[in-house]
Scaffold this motif. Sequence first.
Motif, PDB file in Angstrom:
ATOM      1  N   GLY A 175       2.333   1.962  13.824  1.00 52.01           N
ATOM      2  CA  GLY A 175       2.715   3.456  13.062  1.00 52.01           C
ATOM      3  C   GLY A 175       1.311   4.011  12.703  1.00 52.01           C
ATOM      4  O   GLY A 175       0.155   3.466  13.111  1.00 52.01           O
ATOM      5  N   PRO A 176       1.196   5.226  12.098  1.00 52.21           N
ATOM      6  CA  PRO A 176       0.071   5.895  11.913  1.00 52.21           C
ATOM      7  C   PRO A 176      -0.879   5.347  10.591  1.00 52.21           C
ATOM      8  O   PRO A 176      -1.892   5.823  10.226  1.00 52.21           O
ATOM      9  CB  PRO A 176       0.472   7.136  11.577  1.00 52.21           C
ATOM     10  N   LEU A 177      -0.283   4.415   9.697  1.00 52.24           N
ATOM     11  CA  LEU A 177      -0.658   4.141   8.273  1.00 52.24           C
ATOM     12  C   LEU A 177      -1.876   3.147   8.235  1.00 52.24           C
ATOM     13  O   LEU A 177      -1.687   1.901   9.120  1.00 52.24           O
ATOM     14  CB  LEU A 177       0.413   3.558   7.687  1.00 52.24           C
ATOM     15  N   ARG A 178      -2.751   3.140   7.681  1.00 53.02           N
ATOM     16  CA  ARG A 178      -3.904   2.293   7.458  1.00 53.02           C
ATOM     17  C   ARG A 178      -3.472   1.394   6.442  1.00 53.02           C
ATOM     18  O   ARG A 178      -4.021   0.052   6.228  1.00 53.02           O
ATOM     19  CB  ARG A 178      -5.070   2.941   6.676  1.00 53.02           C
ATOM     20  N   GLU A 179      -2.323   1.421   5.488  1.00 53.92           N
ATOM     21  CA  GLU A 179      -1.815   0.418   4.721  1.00 53.92           C
ATOM     22  C   GLU A 179      -0.325   1.084   4.276  1.00 53.92           C
ATOM     23  O   GLU A 179      -0.088   2.397   4.284  1.00 53.92           O
ATOM     24  CB  GLU A 179      -2.477   0.336   3.364  1.00 53.92           C
ATOM     25  N   PRO A 180       0.648  -0.004   3.870  1.00 51.17           N
ATOM     26  CA  PRO A 180       1.912   0.458   3.344  1.00 51.17           C
ATOM     27  C   PRO A 180       1.727   1.689   2.361  1.00 51.17           C
ATOM     28  O   PRO A 180       0.870   1.915   1.456  1.00 51.17           O
ATOM     29  CB  PRO A 180       2.479  -0.560   2.850  1.00 51.17           C
ATOM     30  N   VAL A 181       2.738   2.660   2.358  1.00 48.81           N
ATOM     31  CA  VAL A 181       2.549   3.783   1.554  1.00 48.81           C
ATOM     32  C   VAL A 181       2.866   3.302   0.113  1.00 48.81           C
ATOM     33  O   VAL A 181       2.048   3.934  -0.571  1.00 48.81           O
ATOM     34  CB  VAL A 181       3.903   4.744   2.110  1.00 48.81           C
ATOM     35  N   ALA A 182       3.740   2.492  -0.342  1.00 51.12           N
ATOM     36  CA  ALA A 182       4.037   2.106  -1.763  1.00 51.12           C
ATOM     37  C   ALA A 182       2.396   1.396  -2.232  1.00 51.12           C
ATOM     38  O   ALA A 182       1.987   1.531  -3.355  1.00 51.12           O
ATOM     39  CB  ALA A 182       4.876   1.045  -1.917  1.00 51.12           C
ATOM     40  N   THR A 183       1.916   0.546  -1.053  1.00 51.92           N
ATOM     41  CA  THR A 183       0.486   0.087  -1.713  1.00 51.92           C
ATOM     42  C   THR A 183      -0.606   1.022  -1.804  1.00 51.92           C
ATOM     43  O   THR A 183      -1.302   0.933  -2.940  1.00 51.92           O
ATOM     44  CB  THR A 183       0.308  -1.045  -0.637  1.00 51.92           C
ATOM     45  N   GLY A 184      -0.587   1.960  -1.174  1.00 49.37           N
ATOM     46  CA  GLY A 184      -1.736   2.789  -1.172  1.00 49.37           C
ATOM     47  C   GLY A 184      -1.502   3.947  -2.357  1.00 49.37           C
ATOM     48  O   GLY A 184      -2.541   3.959  -3.069  1.00 49.37           O
ATOM     49  N   LEU A 185      -0.276   4.247  -2.459  1.00 52.32           N
ATOM     50  CA  LEU A 185       0.145   5.185  -3.571  1.00 52.32           C
ATOM     51  C   LEU A 185      -0.102   4.719  -5.009  1.00 52.32           C
ATOM     52  O   LEU A 185      -0.462   5.310  -5.907  1.00 52.32           O
ATOM     53  CB  LEU A 185       1.408   5.834  -3.311  1.00 52.32           C
ATOM     54  N   ALA A 186       0.175   3.271  -4.904  1.00 53.54           N
ATOM     55  CA  ALA A 186      -0.209   2.353  -6.378  1.00 53.54           C
ATOM     56  C   ALA A 186      -1.696   2.644  -6.735  1.00 53.54           C
ATOM     57  O   ALA A 186      -1.664   2.399  -7.916  1.00 53.54           O
ATOM     58  CB  ALA A 186       0.187   1.237  -6.053  1.00 53.54           C
ATOM     59  N   ARG A 187      -2.664   2.941  -5.631  1.00 48.42           N
ATOM     60  CA  ARG A 187      -3.975   3.162  -6.137  1.00 48.42           C
ATOM     61  C   ARG A 187      -4.330   4.740  -6.267  1.00 48.42           C
ATOM     62  O   ARG A 187      -5.471   4.670  -6.971  1.00 48.42           O
ATOM     63  CB  ARG A 187      -5.114   2.645  -5.160  1.00 48.42           C
ATOM     64  N   ALA A 188      -3.460   5.520  -5.837  1.00 48.35           N
ATOM     65  CA  ALA A 188      -3.902   6.935  -5.979  1.00 48.35           C
ATOM     66  C   ALA A 188      -3.434   7.586  -7.324  1.00 48.35           C
ATOM     67  O   ALA A 188      -2.831   7.205  -8.376  1.00 48.35           O
ATOM     68  CB  ALA A 188      -3.038   7.561  -5.018  1.00 48.35           C
ATOM     69  N   ASP A 189      -4.150   8.788  -7.724  1.00 44.75           N
ATOM     70  CA  ASP A 189      -4.063   9.417  -8.742  1.00 44.75           C
ATOM     71  C   ASP A 189      -3.232  10.719  -8.476  1.00 44.75           C
ATOM     72  O   ASP A 189      -2.698  11.380  -9.465  1.00 44.75           O
ATOM     73  CB  ASP A 189      -5.385   9.700  -9.354  1.00 44.75           C
ATOM     74  N   MET A 190      -3.114  11.209  -7.268  1.00 44.13           N
ATOM     75  CA  MET A 190      -2.587  12.502  -6.958  1.00 44.13           C
ATOM     76  C   MET A 190      -2.145  12.423  -5.514  1.00 44.13           C
ATOM     77  O   MET A 190      -3.022  12.006  -4.700  1.00 44.13           O
ATOM     78  CB  MET A 190      -3.264  13.744  -7.389  1.00 44.13           C
ATOM     79  N   VAL A 191      -1.315  13.332  -4.931  1.00 45.48           N
ATOM     80  CA  VAL A 191      -0.654  13.320  -3.586  1.00 45.48           C
ATOM     81  C   VAL A 191      -0.905  14.683  -3.243  1.00 45.48           C
ATOM     82  O   VAL A 191      -0.354  15.634  -4.140  1.00 45.48           O
ATOM     83  CB  VAL A 191       0.710  12.823  -3.093  1.00 45.48           C
ATOM     84  N   LEU A 192      -1.638  15.221  -2.239  1.00 51.35           N
ATOM     85  CA  LEU A 192      -1.481  16.590  -1.820  1.00 51.35           C
ATOM     86  C   LEU A 192      -1.056  16.754  -0.571  1.00 51.35           C
ATOM     87  O   LEU A 192      -1.439  16.249   0.596  1.00 51.35           O
ATOM     88  CB  LEU A 192      -3.307  16.955  -1.941  1.00 51.35           C
TER      89      LEU A 192
END
Length: 328
Positions: A175-192
């Motif tokens: 797929g297109p992801l560099r890492e799983p969604v849940a894993t990546g968003l756990a380090r993020a502060d905001m989604v745009l």
Amino acid sequence: MQAPAFWYRPPSAPGLRARLLAPLGWAYAAATAYRLRNGNGFKTGIPVICIGNLNAGGTGKTPTTIALIERLTARGVVVHVVSRGHGGQLAGPVRVDERAHIAADTGDEPLLLSAFAPTWVARDRAAGVKAAQAAGAQVVLLDDGFQNPAVVKDFSIVVVDAQRGFGNGRCLPAGPLREPVATGLARADMVLSIGAAPAQAQFSALWPVDLPHVAGQLDVLQMGMDWADQTVLAFAGIGHPEKFFATLRATGARVLRTEALSDHQPFSDALLRRLEHEAASVGAQLVTTEKDAVRLPPAFRPKVLTLPVRLRLDDWQALDAAFDRLGL
């Protein structure tokens, strides 16, 4: 290469190829997690805002960076950008000079961004941040680098194309992801998420996020150019060329043909001669993106029009609050 279509099948029905490639995707995710877990990030004395993504390819990071430059500059903050310089040959750290450098030196995105703020190319992102701070930066915008642990981020924005979302939810090459969604968003502060209202609704339904979520869309920058009924031949070497072509058609331009190139693809003399000849033979104007335009040879640029776009956010409240917390 353009992204394979199966990357963007629904997560509930990813298809045979995605399932067969899933073990490689798990290995890719594990390698990313290992790199992040074992990184020793440099902590600078000024805020670092990371503009990244989970998807490989274009999601709108460059328009986002430009929008943040303009917003922070209006607040009186000295902004510098640090980029790896994908596609460029300079290791850096070096400050991009649009009068002296070409895209082959720095990559196309840093060359474009240097028109808006001091921009540094550095394969060692920590060295780039140090150079920016020494040159007077009050905040660094880290262009990409969300999966790179070299620098400690004070605020991380994950940018996503609302129409494509996170694809089939699988990691490269399944797929297109560099890492799983849940894993990546756990380090993020905001989604745009970037896209029109129908795409935004689709994204929210498929990918509900438990983070501050800001929606925006790309608008054509009005510069006195009337695109209505303009006969054009469009070409683009960005992450999602069809998005650019759709924007061009929405202006009312008469698009005779489009040429989708690979992301950051160099323009060979043969390719440019072919495009020029074809446009002349049908009486069309060549058009491309701002990011592609900086890769064109200087002698060829006058033959091509650009369609500039800018990110529009209806509500800056969440980002302004984040800037306040960072002391900006």
